[in-house]
Design a protein around this motif. Structure first.
Motif, mmCIF file in Angstrom:
data_model
loop_
_atom_site.group_PDB
_atom_site.id
_atom_site.type_symbol
_atom_site.label_atom_id
_atom_site.label_comp_id
_atom_site.label_asym_id
_atom_site.label_seq_id
_atom_site.Cartn_x
_atom_site.Cartn_y
_atom_site.Cartn_z
ATOM 1 N N LEU A 73 0.747 -1.045 -0.016
ATOM 2 C CA LEU A 73 0.056 0.106 -0.134
ATOM 3 C C LEU A 73 0.644 1.202 0.003
ATOM 4 C CD1 LEU A 73 -2.986 1.104 -0.003
ATOM 5 C CD2 LEU A 73 -2.885 0.905 2.465
ATOM 6 N N GLN A 74 0.620 2.148 -0.987
ATOM 7 C CA GLN A 74 1.414 3.248 -1.062
ATOM 8 C C GLN A 74 0.579 4.420 -0.406
ATOM 9 O OE1 GLN A 74 4.398 3.724 -2.286
ATOM 10 N NE2 GLN A 74 4.305 1.404 -2.653
ATOM 11 N N TYR A 75 1.198 5.399 0.749
ATOM 12 C CA TYR A 75 0.526 6.338 1.199
ATOM 13 C C TYR A 75 1.048 7.467 0.687
ATOM 14 C CZ TYR A 75 -0.907 3.174 4.827
ATOM 15 O OH TYR A 75 -1.614 1.946 5.489
ATOM 16 N N MET A 76 -0.135 8.535 0.338
ATOM 17 C CA MET A 76 0.192 9.702 -0.321
ATOM 18 C C MET A 76 0.080 10.842 0.819
ATOM 19 S SD MET A 76 1.289 9.069 -3.200
ATOM 20 C CE MET A 76 1.245 10.494 -3.981
ATOM 21 N N TYR A 77 1.076 11.407 1.068
ATOM 22 C CA TYR A 77 1.015 12.704 1.987
ATOM 23 C C TYR A 77 0.961 14.069 1.631
ATOM 24 C CZ TYR A 77 2.653 9.317 5.527
ATOM 25 O OH TYR A 77 2.691 8.143 6.220
ATOM 26 N N SER A 78 0.310 15.006 2.009
ATOM 27 C CA SER A 78 0.087 16.287 1.488
ATOM 28 C C SER A 78 0.104 17.356 2.637
ATOM 29 C CB SER A 78 -1.209 16.336 0.428
ATOM 30 O OG SER A 78 -2.395 16.071 1.272
ATOM 31 N N LEU A 79 0.202 18.469 2.408
ATOM 32 C CA LEU A 79 0.317 19.428 3.248
ATOM 33 C C LEU A 79 -0.893 20.803 2.874
ATOM 34 C CD1 LEU A 79 1.948 20.190 5.937
ATOM 35 C CD2 LEU A 79 3.573 21.479 4.755
ATOM 36 N N ASN A 80 -1.554 21.207 3.889
ATOM 37 C CA ASN A 80 -2.542 22.136 3.315
ATOM 38 C C ASN A 80 -2.099 23.461 2.711
ATOM 39 O OD1 ASN A 80 -1.558 22.890 5.788
ATOM 40 N ND2 ASN A 80 -3.243 23.754 6.328
ATOM 41 N N GLN A 96 -3.436 9.795 2.204
ATOM 42 C CA GLN A 96 -4.446 8.828 1.874
ATOM 43 C C GLN A 96 -3.843 7.646 1.328
ATOM 44 O OE1 GLN A 96 -7.934 9.110 1.386
ATOM 45 N NE2 GLN A 96 -7.806 11.133 2.352
ATOM 46 N N PRO A 97 -4.224 6.333 1.657
ATOM 47 C CA PRO A 97 -5.429 6.125 2.506
ATOM 48 C C PRO A 97 -5.315 6.763 3.962
ATOM 49 C CG PRO A 97 -4.876 4.194 1.256
ATOM 50 C CD PRO A 97 -3.570 5.372 1.205
ATOM 51 N N ILE A 98 -6.472 6.824 4.564
ATOM 52 C CA ILE A 98 -6.258 7.693 5.872
ATOM 53 C C ILE A 98 -5.591 6.810 6.847
ATOM 54 C CG2 ILE A 98 -7.693 8.520 7.789
ATOM 55 C CD1 ILE A 98 -9.601 9.410 5.668
ATOM 56 N N LYS A 99 -4.575 7.075 7.724
ATOM 57 C CA LYS A 99 -4.253 6.324 8.950
ATOM 58 C C LYS A 99 -3.778 7.409 9.863
ATOM 59 C CE LYS A 99 0.748 5.917 7.402
ATOM 60 N NZ LYS A 99 2.093 5.140 7.454
ATOM 61 N N GLU A 100 -3.522 6.715 10.784
ATOM 62 C CA GLU A 100 -2.916 7.655 12.045
ATOM 63 C C GLU A 100 -1.532 7.659 11.943
ATOM 64 O OE1 GLU A 100 -3.688 6.088 15.899
ATOM 65 O OE2 GLU A 100 -5.790 6.371 15.787
ATOM 66 N N ASP A 111 7.923 16.382 9.074
ATOM 67 C CA ASP A 111 8.611 15.155 8.827
ATOM 68 C C ASP A 111 7.346 14.168 9.294
ATOM 69 O OD1 ASP A 111 9.810 12.608 8.996
ATOM 70 O OD2 ASP A 111 11.498 13.212 10.031
ATOM 71 N N VAL A 112 6.876 13.330 8.324
ATOM 72 C CA VAL A 112 5.680 12.544 8.850
ATOM 73 C C VAL A 112 6.402 10.956 9.046
ATOM 74 C CG1 VAL A 112 3.799 14.122 7.907
ATOM 75 C CG2 VAL A 112 4.732 12.332 6.689
ATOM 76 N N GLY A 113 7.535 10.694 8.811
ATOM 77 C CA GLY A 113 7.969 9.550 9.076
ATOM 78 C C GLY A 113 8.292 8.827 7.709
ATOM 79 N N ASP A 114 7.409 8.658 6.877
ATOM 80 C CA ASP A 114 7.522 8.185 5.454
ATOM 81 C C ASP A 114 8.078 9.318 4.478
ATOM 82 O OD1 ASP A 114 6.503 5.821 6.593
ATOM 83 O OD2 ASP A 114 4.573 6.122 5.670
ATOM 84 N N THR A 115 7.901 10.576 4.744
ATOM 85 C CA THR A 115 8.353 11.542 3.946
ATOM 86 C C THR A 115 8.381 12.829 4.432
ATOM 87 O OG1 THR A 115 8.180 12.527 1.769
ATOM 88 C CG2 THR A 115 6.258 12.356 3.069
#
Length: 345
Positions: free
Chosen positions: A105-112, A131-135, A169-173
């Motif tokens: 599963l590939q998570y896509m992070y974004s900043l507002n 996305q997909p949503i996770k903590e 820094d969100v861990g994955d990116t």
């Protein structure tokens, strides 16, 4: 007795698998609720066998590759690692099969906000999402806290004139927001949702320019090249044709630039080629997003140096240069073909 039939009955990989058997003159139809599963690592899915007409029966499940997908005695399939496996459901002399494909599963992070202009003392809050949503947790840092500081909850404050980059820094990116602090912004914060956009032809995405604290402000958007990407007064960007351009967003004299890269939706496998007389070249158009072949392409040759079949097979006829076009879904793709002279001797 053997397995008689598999067939798809639902979209999105939900299918019915049937097995037929007979006993004492009565025929039974066994059904497996999925014939094909596409899962992400860690996901689970319940397999269920039913029989018509109803009767009591036992089912045993087995996976062909437990390193890809395991299955419990109750039929719960769990995705373990990338790859493909088959899960069989055996009841009596009937075997039902479900094909399982597992991917990571590939998570896509974004900043507002991708960029901001703050007055000294003005604040805005950065909010990452996935996305997909996770903590997940975010750790913030400023490249120059003397220009713009950031708190543990992502609140950015303008300190003195200059430019600083805020990282999340969100861990994955690591996500970034470029912050300019300007006295001209007064006590307001201006923020643009994206500093860059990477779109395929025909795609749309909305740019948002936010003013904090909220007030009436004349917000305008403009494209430096509408033939590549157009933008309306609401900030809706439409990718028109392959190329690069800039979208300018402005409010109260505060100006942002968003770099836009538009990728071709359809790709011709050759843009140019050199052939000898009698040689052939197979042209094909693919969808750039999923790599699938595009049907219904219309091919044409500009001259006598080459011919092209309706299926895109180019044949070199005589010395010269010709342009072969491939037309699909309102797009014209070009391959320039040069037929070389025969070597003497």
């Amino acid at each position: 007795m053997r397995l008689k039939k598999f067939f798809a009955a639902f979209l999105l990989c939900a299918a019915l698998v049937l097995g037929l058997t007979a006993c004492a003159g009565k025929s039974y139809t066994y059904t497996l609720n999925y014939a094909d599963l596409r899962m992400s690592v860690g996901q689970e899915q319940q397999l269920t066998v039913t029989v018509d007409p109803g009767k009591e029966f036992d089912v045993t499940y087995e996976s062909s590759d437990p390193s890809v997908a395991t299955v419990s005695p109750e039929g719960v399939v769990k995705a373990v690692g990338e790859g493909s496996a088959s899960v069989t459901a055996q009841t009596g002399d009937v075997t039902l099969v479900c094909s399982v494909t597992v991917h990571t599963l590939q998570y896509m992070y974004s900043l507002n906000y991708g960029a901001a202009i703050l007055g000294v003392g003005a604040e805005l809050t950065l909010e990452p999402s996935v996305q997909p949503i996770k903590e997940f947790a975010a750790a913030y840092e400023s490249s120059d806290a003397a220009v713009a500081s950031v708190s543990a909850d992502g609140t950015v404050r303008g300190v003195s004139e200059g430019v600083a980059v805020i990282t999340a820094d969100v861990g994955d990116t690591v996500l970034t927001c470029e912050v300019s602090v300007s006295a001209q912004a007064s006590h307001y914060a201006y923020a643009l949702s994206d500093r860059s956009l990477d779109l395929y032809e025909g795609a749309e995405q909305k740019l948002t320019l936010t003013v904090l604290p909220e007030k009436q402000a004349d917000v305008s958007f403009r494209s430096s090249d509408p033939s590549v990407a157009a933008v309306d007064e609401e900030g809706n960007v439409t990718a028109v044709a392959e190329g690069r351009t800039q979208i300018y967003a402005e409010a109260d004299g505060q100006r942002f630039v968003c770099e836009v890269n538009v990728r071709a939706m359809y790709v011709l496998n050759y843009r140019s080629a050199e052939l000898a007389a009698g040689d052939t070249l197979q042209l094909a158009v693919t969808n750039a997003i999923d790599g699938s072949d595009v049907p219904g392409v219309r091919y044409e040759s500009s001259g006598g140096a080459v011919s092209v079949s309706e299926n895109g097979l180019v044949t070199a006829l005589s010395q010269g240069t010709a342009v072969v076009t491939a037309q699909t879904n309102g797009r014209t793709l070009v391959c320039v073909v040069t037929v070389m002279a025969e070597e003497e001797g």
